[in-house]
Design a protein around this motif. Sequence first.
Motif, PDB file in Angstrom:
ATOM      1  N   ILE A 105       0.842  -1.203   0.000  1.00 12.23           N
ATOM      2  CA  ILE A 105       0.000   0.000   0.000  1.00 12.23           C
ATOM      3  C   ILE A 105       0.877   1.254   0.000  1.00 12.23           C
ATOM      4  N   TYR A 106       1.908   1.258   0.833  1.00 14.90           N
ATOM      5  CA  TYR A 106       2.835   2.402   0.872  1.00 14.90           C
ATOM      6  C   TYR A 106       3.423   2.648  -0.525  1.00 14.90           C
ATOM      7  N   ASN A 107       3.893   1.584  -1.154  1.00 15.44           N
ATOM      8  CA  ASN A 107       4.559   1.726  -2.452  1.00 15.44           C
ATOM      9  C   ASN A 107       3.602   2.150  -3.566  1.00 15.44           C
ATOM     10  N   LYS A 108       2.311   1.884  -3.381  1.00 13.01           N
ATOM     11  CA  LYS A 108       1.319   2.332  -4.372  1.00 13.01           C
ATOM     12  C   LYS A 108       0.948   3.801  -4.158  1.00 13.01           C
ATOM     13  N   ILE A 109       0.843   4.222  -2.894  1.00 19.48           N
ATOM     14  CA  ILE A 109       0.384   5.591  -2.612  1.00 19.48           C
ATOM     15  C   ILE A 109       1.518   6.604  -2.724  1.00 19.48           C
ATOM     16  N   LYS A 110       2.722   6.247  -2.289  1.00 20.83           N
ATOM     17  CA  LYS A 110       3.834   7.214  -2.212  1.00 20.83           C
ATOM     18  C   LYS A 110       4.086   7.951  -3.529  1.00 20.83           C
ATOM     19  N   PRO A 111       4.118   7.251  -4.675  1.00 21.46           N
ATOM     20  CA  PRO A 111       4.395   7.975  -5.937  1.00 21.46           C
ATOM     21  C   PRO A 111       3.273   8.924  -6.355  1.00 21.46           C
ATOM     22  N   LYS A 112       2.095   8.773  -5.742  1.00 24.26           N
ATOM     23  CA  LYS A 112       0.960   9.644  -6.081  1.00 24.26           C
ATOM     24  C   LYS A 112       0.984  10.953  -5.292  1.00 24.26           C
ATOM     25  N   LEU A 113       1.854  11.026  -4.293  1.00 24.89           N
ATOM     26  CA  LEU A 113       1.941  12.225  -3.444  1.00 24.89           C
ATOM     27  C   LEU A 113       3.143  13.066  -3.860  1.00 24.89           C
ATOM     28  N   SER A 115       6.591  14.685  -3.502  1.00 26.17           N
ATOM     29  CA  SER A 115       7.710  13.996  -2.853  1.00 26.17           C
ATOM     30  C   SER A 115       8.096  14.620  -1.515  1.00 26.17           C
ATOM     31  N   VAL A 116       7.662  15.856  -1.248  1.00 25.59           N
ATOM     32  CA  VAL A 116       8.000  16.483   0.037  1.00 25.59           C
ATOM     33  C   VAL A 116       7.231  15.860   1.205  1.00 25.59           C
ATOM     34  N   PHE A 117       6.165  15.133   0.914  1.00 24.02           N
ATOM     35  CA  PHE A 117       5.358  14.557   1.989  1.00 24.02           C
ATOM     36  C   PHE A 117       5.978  13.274   2.522  1.00 24.02           C
ATOM     37  N   ASP A 118       5.866  13.088   3.848  1.00 23.60           N
ATOM     38  CA  ASP A 118       6.155  11.788   4.448  1.00 23.60           C
ATOM     39  C   ASP A 118       4.844  11.014   4.548  1.00 23.60           C
ATOM     40  N   LEU A 119       4.937   9.709   4.335  1.00 25.60           N
ATOM     41  CA  LEU A 119       3.754   8.847   4.339  1.00 25.60           C
ATOM     42  C   LEU A 119       3.937   7.761   5.385  1.00 25.60           C
ATOM     43  N   GLU A 120       2.864   7.477   6.111  1.00 24.60           N
ATOM     44  CA  GLU A 120       2.863   6.349   7.049  1.00 24.60           C
ATOM     45  C   GLU A 120       1.583   5.551   6.862  1.00 24.60           C
ATOM     46  N   ILE A 121       1.731   4.241   6.817  1.00 26.18           N
ATOM     47  CA  ILE A 121       0.599   3.334   6.645  1.00 26.18           C
ATOM     48  C   ILE A 121       0.424   2.524   7.919  1.00 26.18           C
ATOM     49  N   THR A 122      -0.791   2.551   8.465  1.00 27.07           N
ATOM     50  CA  THR A 122      -1.152   1.663   9.575  1.00 27.07           C
ATOM     51  C   THR A 122      -2.276   0.767   9.082  1.00 27.07           C
ATOM     52  N   LEU A 123      -2.082  -0.530   9.222  1.00 23.46           N
ATOM     53  CA  LEU A 123      -3.068  -1.485   8.714  1.00 23.46           C
ATOM     54  C   LEU A 123      -3.475  -2.430   9.836  1.00 23.46           C
ATOM     55  N   TYR A 124      -4.782  -2.426  10.128  1.00 21.16           N
ATOM     56  CA  TYR A 124      -5.355  -3.352  11.108  1.00 21.16           C
ATOM     57  C   TYR A 124      -5.884  -4.567  10.370  1.00 21.16           C
ATOM     58  N   GLU A 125      -5.366  -5.742  10.725  1.00 23.75           N
ATOM     59  CA  GLU A 125      -5.910  -6.977  10.152  1.00 23.75           C
ATOM     60  C   GLU A 125      -7.070  -7.477  11.014  1.00 23.75           C
ATOM     61  N   THR A 126      -6.957  -7.253  12.311  1.00 24.23           N
ATOM     62  CA  THR A 126      -8.053  -7.493  13.259  1.00 24.23           C
ATOM     63  C   THR A 126      -8.052  -6.281  14.183  1.00 24.23           C
ATOM     64  N   PRO A 127      -9.106  -6.128  14.996  1.00 24.32           N
ATOM     65  CA  PRO A 127      -9.098  -4.980  15.911  1.00 24.32           C
ATOM     66  C   PRO A 127      -7.880  -4.953  16.844  1.00 24.32           C
ATOM     67  N   ARG A 128      -7.259  -6.117  17.064  1.00 21.97           N
ATOM     68  CA  ARG A 128      -6.140  -6.167  18.001  1.00 21.97           C
ATOM     69  C   ARG A 128      -4.773  -6.259  17.330  1.00 21.97           C
TER      70      ARG A 128
END
Length: 136
Positions: A105-113, A115-128
């Motif tokens: 997901i990071y590698n797909k979104i990063k080139p769309k932003l 380049s000055v922006f920092d990107l962070e991805i948090t992904l929940y597979e379950t609530p915990r």
Amino acid sequence: MKVTVSRKAHFNAAHRLYRKDWSPQQNDDIFGKCNNPNFHGHNYELIVSVTGEIDIVTGYVIDMKILKEIIKSEVEDAFDHKNLNLDVPDFENLNPTAENIAVVIYNKIKPKLKSVFDLEITLYETPRNFVTYPAK
Ligand code: NI
């Protein structure tokens, strides 16, 4: 002044965790129920965070409409209601663990932003259980 802005998103997807080069027993030992040959689903919750300077004219870091559209086209349209192993080419030879999904997901979104922006991805597979990329 740098600020982090975040948008939540959601997708449902099926997966199976296994290695083609391992025996069924090895796969069972390491991946357990996630190695179910008939796949299983998760309700993934995604948080996409963009860090950058506040634009002096608009007062925005990034227009959330633009971020929403990027998430829709790059993640939701690509992953929602899909079988990650079978339907998504990124995982043809990559185990669709939460860790690997977050990196993809990071590698797909990063080139769309910008380049000055920092990107962070948090992904929940379950609530915990959730993962963050890049690591802090
Ligand atoms: Ni699973």
